[in-house]
Design a protein around this motif. Sequence first.
Motif, PDB file in Angstrom:
ATOM      1  N   LEU A  98       3.694  13.591   1.039  1.00  0.00           N
ATOM      2  CA  LEU A  98       3.531  13.883  -0.379  1.00  0.00           C
ATOM      3  C   LEU A  98       4.153  12.825  -1.282  1.00  0.00           C
ATOM      4  O   LEU A  98       3.601  12.484  -2.325  1.00  0.00           O
ATOM      5  CB  LEU A  98       4.142  15.253  -0.707  1.00  0.00           C
ATOM      6  CG  LEU A  98       3.384  16.471  -0.168  1.00  0.00           C
ATOM      7  CD1 LEU A  98       4.170  17.746  -0.456  1.00  0.00           C
ATOM      8  CD2 LEU A  98       1.999  16.560  -0.772  1.00  0.00           C
ATOM      9  N   PHE A  99       5.317  12.313  -0.906  1.00  0.00           N
ATOM     10  CA  PHE A  99       6.047  11.421  -1.802  1.00  0.00           C
ATOM     11  C   PHE A  99       5.701   9.943  -1.634  1.00  0.00           C
ATOM     12  O   PHE A  99       5.950   9.157  -2.538  1.00  0.00           O
ATOM     13  CB  PHE A  99       7.558  11.620  -1.656  1.00  0.00           C
ATOM     14  CG  PHE A  99       8.012  12.931  -2.246  1.00  0.00           C
ATOM     15  CD1 PHE A  99       7.955  13.141  -3.615  1.00  0.00           C
ATOM     16  CD2 PHE A  99       8.473  13.950  -1.436  1.00  0.00           C
ATOM     17  CE1 PHE A  99       8.358  14.340  -4.161  1.00  0.00           C
ATOM     18  CE2 PHE A  99       8.882  15.156  -1.982  1.00  0.00           C
ATOM     19  CZ  PHE A  99       8.824  15.360  -3.340  1.00  0.00           C
ATOM     20  N   LEU A 100       5.171   9.557  -0.512  1.00  0.00           N
ATOM     21  CA  LEU A 100       4.749   8.160  -0.357  1.00  0.00           C
ATOM     22  C   LEU A 100       3.351   7.996  -0.946  1.00  0.00           C
ATOM     23  O   LEU A 100       2.472   8.819  -0.704  1.00  0.00           O
ATOM     24  CB  LEU A 100       4.716   7.750   1.119  1.00  0.00           C
ATOM     25  CG  LEU A 100       6.048   7.396   1.760  1.00  0.00           C
ATOM     26  CD1 LEU A 100       5.834   7.023   3.216  1.00  0.00           C
ATOM     27  CD2 LEU A 100       6.725   6.252   1.048  1.00  0.00           C
ATOM     28  N   PRO A 101       3.147   6.951  -1.729  1.00  0.00           N
ATOM     29  CA  PRO A 101       1.794   6.720  -2.250  1.00  0.00           C
ATOM     30  C   PRO A 101       0.818   6.444  -1.110  1.00  0.00           C
ATOM     31  O   PRO A 101       1.190   5.957  -0.060  1.00  0.00           O
ATOM     32  CB  PRO A 101       1.949   5.491  -3.145  1.00  0.00           C
ATOM     33  CG  PRO A 101       3.406   5.318  -3.358  1.00  0.00           C
ATOM     34  CD  PRO A 101       4.105   6.000  -2.227  1.00  0.00           C
ATOM     35  N   LYS A 102      -0.413   6.742  -1.362  1.00  0.00           N
ATOM     36  CA  LYS A 102      -1.422   6.561  -0.314  1.00  0.00           C
ATOM     37  C   LYS A 102      -1.604   5.080   0.000  1.00  0.00           C
ATOM     38  O   LYS A 102      -1.644   4.243  -0.879  1.00  0.00           O
ATOM     39  CB  LYS A 102      -2.743   7.161  -0.772  1.00  0.00           C
ATOM     40  CG  LYS A 102      -2.652   8.637  -1.026  1.00  0.00           C
ATOM     41  CD  LYS A 102      -3.893   9.313  -0.561  1.00  0.00           C
ATOM     42  CE  LYS A 102      -3.844  10.772  -0.934  1.00  0.00           C
ATOM     43  NZ  LYS A 102      -3.332  11.598   0.083  1.00  0.00           N
ATOM     44  N   LEU A 136       6.823  16.246   3.493  1.00  0.00           N
ATOM     45  CA  LEU A 136       7.508  15.626   2.359  1.00  0.00           C
ATOM     46  C   LEU A 136       7.218  14.123   2.295  1.00  0.00           C
ATOM     47  O   LEU A 136       6.984  13.570   1.223  1.00  0.00           O
ATOM     48  CB  LEU A 136       9.014  15.862   2.447  1.00  0.00           C
ATOM     49  CG  LEU A 136       9.485  17.300   2.147  1.00  0.00           C
ATOM     50  CD1 LEU A 136      10.974  17.423   2.423  1.00  0.00           C
ATOM     51  CD2 LEU A 136       9.165  17.670   0.712  1.00  0.00           C
ATOM     52  N   THR A 137       7.225  13.482   3.441  1.00  0.00           N
ATOM     53  CA  THR A 137       6.933  12.052   3.482  1.00  0.00           C
ATOM     54  C   THR A 137       5.503  11.787   3.041  1.00  0.00           C
ATOM     55  O   THR A 137       5.241  10.865   2.264  1.00  0.00           O
ATOM     56  CB  THR A 137       7.150  11.498   4.905  1.00  0.00           C
ATOM     57  OG1 THR A 137       8.476  11.794   5.317  1.00  0.00           O
ATOM     58  CG2 THR A 137       6.930  10.010   4.958  1.00  0.00           C
TER      59      THR A 137
END
Length: 123
Positions: A24-28, A21-22
């Motif tokens: 996926l939701f944090l921008p690269k 989840l982290t």
Amino acid sequence: MVTLLLYGLMALIAVGVLFVLTALFLPKGVQIAPPAPDMRPWAALPDRRMAPEEVTAIRLPVALRGYRFAEADLLLDRLTEELRARDAEIAQLRAHDAEVAQLRGRDAEVVQLRPADTPTHGG
């Protein structure tokens, strides 16, 4: 024994889900917290004599290992009180020195006046 293995497996699944989840939701390329600049805390201290209030206002940065806040606060409090005591003692000594100098000045005036006031013999 089986219950312990199930708890361990559930913990691993929970950690894996949180990681996914982290990710996926944090921008690269974005970090959770930007790294703190590596600077020495004493670089910000002034080159002049510090007042007790300035010591109280100092806040020490926390590094990876950190420090015990209560102990650092006790140290700063002790240093503050010692600076106040030192400043009070210096002020007291300077006042005493001024009084002594003033008394010596009066004594010098008295000594200078005495020879002129006394009559001369043999003349």
